[in-house]
Design a protein around this motif. Sequence first.
Motif, short mmCIF file in Angstrom:
data_model
loop_
_atom_site.label_atom_id
_atom_site.label_comp_id
_atom_site.label_asym_id
_atom_site.label_seq_id
_atom_site.Cartn_x
_atom_site.Cartn_y
_atom_site.Cartn_z
N TRP A 168 0.85 -1.18 0.00
CA TRP A 168 0.00 0.00 0.00
C TRP A 168 0.89 1.24 0.00
O TRP A 168 2.07 1.18 0.41
N PRO A 169 0.39 2.39 -0.44
CA PRO A 169 1.23 3.58 -0.62
C PRO A 169 1.74 4.18 0.68
O PRO A 169 1.12 4.05 1.74
N ASP A 170 2.84 4.87 0.56
CA ASP A 170 3.46 5.55 1.70
C ASP A 170 2.81 6.93 1.87
O ASP A 170 3.44 7.97 1.74
N GLN A 171 1.50 6.91 2.18
CA GLN A 171 0.72 8.13 2.36
C GLN A 171 0.11 8.12 3.76
O GLN A 171 -0.27 7.07 4.28
N ALA A 172 0.05 9.31 4.34
CA ALA A 172 -0.50 9.44 5.69
C ALA A 172 -1.94 8.92 5.72
O ALA A 172 -2.73 9.21 4.82
N ILE A 173 -2.26 8.14 6.74
CA ILE A 173 -3.60 7.59 6.89
C ILE A 173 -4.37 8.42 7.91
O ILE A 173 -3.81 8.87 8.92
N THR A 174 -5.63 8.69 7.64
CA THR A 174 -6.47 9.42 8.59
C THR A 174 -7.60 8.52 9.05
O THR A 174 -8.22 7.84 8.23
N LEU A 175 -7.85 8.54 10.34
CA LEU A 175 -8.80 7.60 10.93
C LEU A 175 -10.05 8.30 11.47
O LEU A 175 -9.96 9.40 12.04
N TYR A 176 -11.18 7.64 11.27
CA TYR A 176 -12.47 8.13 11.75
C TYR A 176 -13.20 6.97 12.42
O TYR A 176 -13.11 5.83 11.97
N GLY A 177 -13.93 7.27 13.47
CA GLY A 177 -14.68 6.21 14.14
C GLY A 177 -15.60 6.75 15.20
O GLY A 177 -15.66 7.96 15.46
N ARG A 178 -16.34 5.85 15.81
CA ARG A 178 -17.29 6.24 16.84
C ARG A 178 -16.54 6.62 18.11
O ARG A 178 -15.48 6.11 18.42
N GLY A 179 -17.16 7.55 18.88
CA GLY A 179 -16.54 8.05 20.10
C GLY A 179 -16.79 7.16 21.29
O GLY A 179 -17.48 6.13 21.21
N LYS A 180 -16.26 7.56 22.41
CA LYS A 180 -16.30 6.72 23.61
C LYS A 180 -17.67 6.70 24.30
O LYS A 180 -17.85 5.95 25.27
N ASN A 181 -18.62 7.49 23.82
CA ASN A 181 -19.98 7.39 24.33
C ASN A 181 -20.78 6.33 23.58
O ASN A 181 -21.96 6.14 23.83
N SER A 182 -20.10 5.67 22.64
CA SER A 182 -20.77 4.76 21.72
C SER A 182 -20.57 3.30 22.07
O SER A 182 -19.46 2.86 22.37
N GLY A 183 -21.65 2.52 21.98
CA GLY A 183 -21.53 1.08 22.13
C GLY A 183 -20.79 0.46 20.97
O GLY A 183 -20.17 -0.60 21.11
N THR A 184 -20.85 1.10 19.81
CA THR A 184 -20.10 0.62 18.64
C THR A 184 -18.61 0.67 18.92
O THR A 184 -17.87 -0.26 18.57
N TYR A 185 -18.16 1.74 19.57
CA TYR A 185 -16.75 1.85 19.96
C TYR A 185 -16.38 0.74 20.94
O TYR A 185 -15.34 0.08 20.79
N ASP A 186 -17.23 0.51 21.93
CA ASP A 186 -16.96 -0.54 22.92
C ASP A 186 -16.83 -1.90 22.24
O ASP A 186 -15.89 -2.66 22.51
N TYR A 187 -17.77 -2.19 21.35
CA TYR A 187 -17.77 -3.50 20.70
C TYR A 187 -16.59 -3.64 19.74
O TYR A 187 -15.91 -4.68 19.72
N PHE A 188 -16.34 -2.60 18.96
CA PHE A 188 -15.24 -2.64 17.99
C PHE A 188 -13.91 -2.86 18.69
O PHE A 188 -13.10 -3.70 18.27
N THR A 189 -13.65 -2.11 19.74
CA THR A 189 -12.37 -2.24 20.44
C THR A 189 -12.23 -3.60 21.12
O THR A 189 -11.15 -4.18 21.15
N GLN A 190 -13.34 -4.12 21.67
CA GLN A 190 -13.29 -5.44 22.30
C GLN A 190 -12.90 -6.50 21.28
O GLN A 190 -12.04 -7.35 21.52
#
Length: 321
Positions: A168-190
């Motif tokens: 994959w290219p040597d380009q800066a990656i930017t990340l987006y996701g659900r915040g810590k008030n989110s159950g999606t964040y809890d489940y994804f990180t688990q």
Amino acid sequence: MKTATVAYSKLIWRFGCLAASAFLITGLTGCNDKAAGERAITQDTIIADGSSTVFPITKEAARRYMQKNDNADIRTSFSGTTAGFLLFCKGKSDISNASRAMSAAETADCKSNNIEYLALPLAMDSIAIVVNPKNKWADSVSVMELNKLWRPSAEANVKTWKDIRDDWPDQAITLYGRGKNSGTYDYFTQEIVGQARSSRHDYTASEDEEFLANSIADDVNAIGFFGIGAYHRHWNELKLLPLRNASNEAIYPSLATVKDGSYTPLTRPLYLYINMASLSSKKQLKPFLQDYYQRLPSWIHFTGYMPLDDAQYQRTLNKLN
């Protein structure tokens, strides 16, 4: 066979995306909010808060119910599953939309405030991994690569696409996701990091899936995660990445792969939590929930979420009765 399966799955998504976009636009733009906002909140007003993943489903159920019941006043909003449980356990909402089960600490919080509740299974969801459609190099991602990208130590070590995969290219990656008030964040990180609420911090976090989808659509180097419903609402602006399993098969999230369990580990149940005191005191709450669960199987497929089997919905209706 593999090519045919992928093509069939894409056809299912395309139909689901088009239908969901048309079907949910009312719920997400809040077309009935003006009418609701003109009424004063009374002791019979039903307050639903919590998960932004579940929000469009409850919003649509409320819209349908209020079309038939002029006297009903149902206010729906979202703050995230975790934040929603904080409100619910303080008695500030009647329905808490949830993208995960209530934790032991949250259960204790409700108990300490004398909040008794019903936990009702609602549907099945999958978490979508999405990138910008101009991203031509990423056509799939593995759980191991997601772990490499999102674990806490990645903040100092994984900064480009090349850091994830050598070709994959040597380009800066930017990340987006659900915040810590989110159950999606809890489940994804688990499931991805191995510990709930543990991840790198240098990403754009939000409880608003519309903001996340629009941000990724504007950033060629973006990658993010949220519930599959948000992808369906923006299918023509985003690129969905399948997960590569141990057999190196690329598995897309779809109604079929959620049902058969092959889109793993990012498949999870959704819930409604109902305040028992509200169920007794608010005369429209019980009939609304009965209408919600009776009619849901006929329209939930338009949202991109997976219905439960009929027997599970019948058990819920028996509880309500």
